[in-house]
Design a protein around this motif. Sequence first.
Motif, PDB file in Angstrom:
ATOM      1  N   ASP A 195     -39.862  17.202 -55.741  1.00 33.77           N
ATOM      2  CA  ASP A 195     -40.140  17.179 -57.171  1.00 33.77           C
ATOM      3  C   ASP A 195     -38.857  17.403 -57.973  1.00 33.77           C
ATOM      4  N   GLU A 248     -35.419  10.224 -46.760  1.00 33.91           N
ATOM      5  CA  GLU A 248     -36.159  11.325 -46.149  1.00 33.91           C
ATOM      6  C   GLU A 248     -35.199  12.420 -45.683  1.00 33.91           C
ATOM      7  N   VAL A 260     -46.313  16.698 -42.065  1.00 35.02           N
ATOM      8  CA  VAL A 260     -46.721  16.351 -43.424  1.00 35.02           C
ATOM      9  C   VAL A 260     -45.460  16.217 -44.263  1.00 35.02           C
ATOM     10  N   MET A 261     -45.191  15.012 -44.763  1.00 39.30           N
ATOM     11  CA  MET A 261     -43.970  14.783 -45.522  1.00 39.30           C
ATOM     12  C   MET A 261     -44.198  15.154 -46.984  1.00 39.30           C
ATOM     13  N   GLU A 262     -43.471  16.152 -47.414  1.00 40.80           N
ATOM     14  CA  GLU A 262     -43.611  16.660 -48.771  1.00 40.80           C
ATOM     15  C   GLU A 262     -42.722  15.869 -49.728  1.00 40.80           C
ATOM     16  N   LYS A 263     -43.229  15.603 -50.916  1.00 45.57           N
ATOM     17  CA  LYS A 263     -42.440  14.906 -51.930  1.00 45.57           C
ATOM     18  C   LYS A 263     -41.501  15.892 -52.624  1.00 45.57           C
ATOM     19  N   LEU A 315     -39.768  20.939 -41.101  1.00 48.18           N
ATOM     20  CA  LEU A 315     -40.052  20.492 -42.466  1.00 48.18           C
ATOM     21  C   LEU A 315     -39.560  19.065 -42.670  1.00 48.18           C
ATOM     22  N   THR A 316     -40.319  18.280 -43.414  1.00 47.19           N
ATOM     23  CA  THR A 316     -39.904  16.917 -43.758  1.00 47.19           C
ATOM     24  C   THR A 316     -40.177  16.669 -45.240  1.00 47.19           C
ATOM     25  N   PHE A 317     -39.255  15.951 -45.863  1.00 46.91           N
ATOM     26  CA  PHE A 317     -39.355  15.697 -47.296  1.00 46.91           C
ATOM     27  C   PHE A 317     -38.988  14.255 -47.596  1.00 46.91           C
ATOM     28  N   GLN A 318     -39.481  13.760 -48.730  1.00 48.03           N
ATOM     29  CA  GLN A 318     -39.181  12.391 -49.152  1.00 48.03           C
ATOM     30  C   GLN A 318     -38.997  12.362 -50.660  1.00 48.03           C
ATOM     31  N   GLN A 339     -31.603  18.801 -51.238  1.00 50.32           N
ATOM     32  CA  GLN A 339     -32.632  18.020 -51.922  1.00 50.32           C
ATOM     33  C   GLN A 339     -32.175  17.613 -53.316  1.00 50.32           C
TER      34      GLN A 339
END
Length: 287
Positions: free
Chosen positions: A10, A199, A5-8, A205-208, A244
């Motif tokens: 913020d 990304e 699940v790629m989390e945005k 963990l995955t983030f975008q 991030q």
Amino acid sequence: MEGLVMEKIDKSILNQVIIPRNPESYKGNYGKVLIIAGSNHFGGAAILASSATVHSGAGLVTVATTPEKFTAINTKIPEAMTLDYHNKKELLTAILDNTVIAIGPGLGTSSIAKGLVKAVLNNTKTDQTVILDASALTIIAEEKIPLQTTAHIILTPHQGEWQRLSQLEIPEQTETNNFNSIQALNPDAVLVLKKHHSEIYYQDLTFQIEAGNAGMATGGMGDTLTGIMAGFIGQFGYSLATIQAALLIHSTIGDRLNQKHYVILPSNIIEKLPKYMAKYSSQDHES
């Protein structure tokens, strides 16, 4: 790994990371960063990466480059120190003496460049962070150099560089495939994949980010991100949040500039860094 699940990411991460400075502090409190970059043909990359590191607040910045570029760097960035990366003894001392090392912008793929990448990976330790970018990634892919250092490793490829490193064609660079590839290269490394809506991959963990624009498609933009990341980690410490925040402020400034500028130059983003860091450190989001 299925079901990622790629989390945005913020913008609150900027307020979390960019905190007001202690009034009783000195340059040694904000990190020692070594930038190994540049060559006869690509001196601008070293200038952009180093300038971004200085402007993002690193306490002490040393640029290891070819001597032909010393004058340009000393003129453009008088705050940075210079070191001849051909001098193996001085280079090794600098590698051991700095908390953050970024290598690759404009380095090229000569035998000297290959030796520099190996020197960094062979001599860094657990309390250091190594950012591998641009030419360093190409060298690692071509030479099949294992990423086995105990230092914190951050890879910052664009999709073409990631293709060479992971053997994944760009259409195959899905979340699951990217995750599996970075796990195979080094399960503790952080992958920052530069693309439209960049990304981050770290362990499970995955983030975008939902920031960035086509005006930022300019030579040197990646070198600038590397410098910001080095500067942030130097002063705020190594953490996923710090990475991030560096990625997000780079694109956030780019988006703000894009409102009035068709093309965003990396140097324009660098100039705005102290202003935007001041805003986010004081919880002020206005332009």
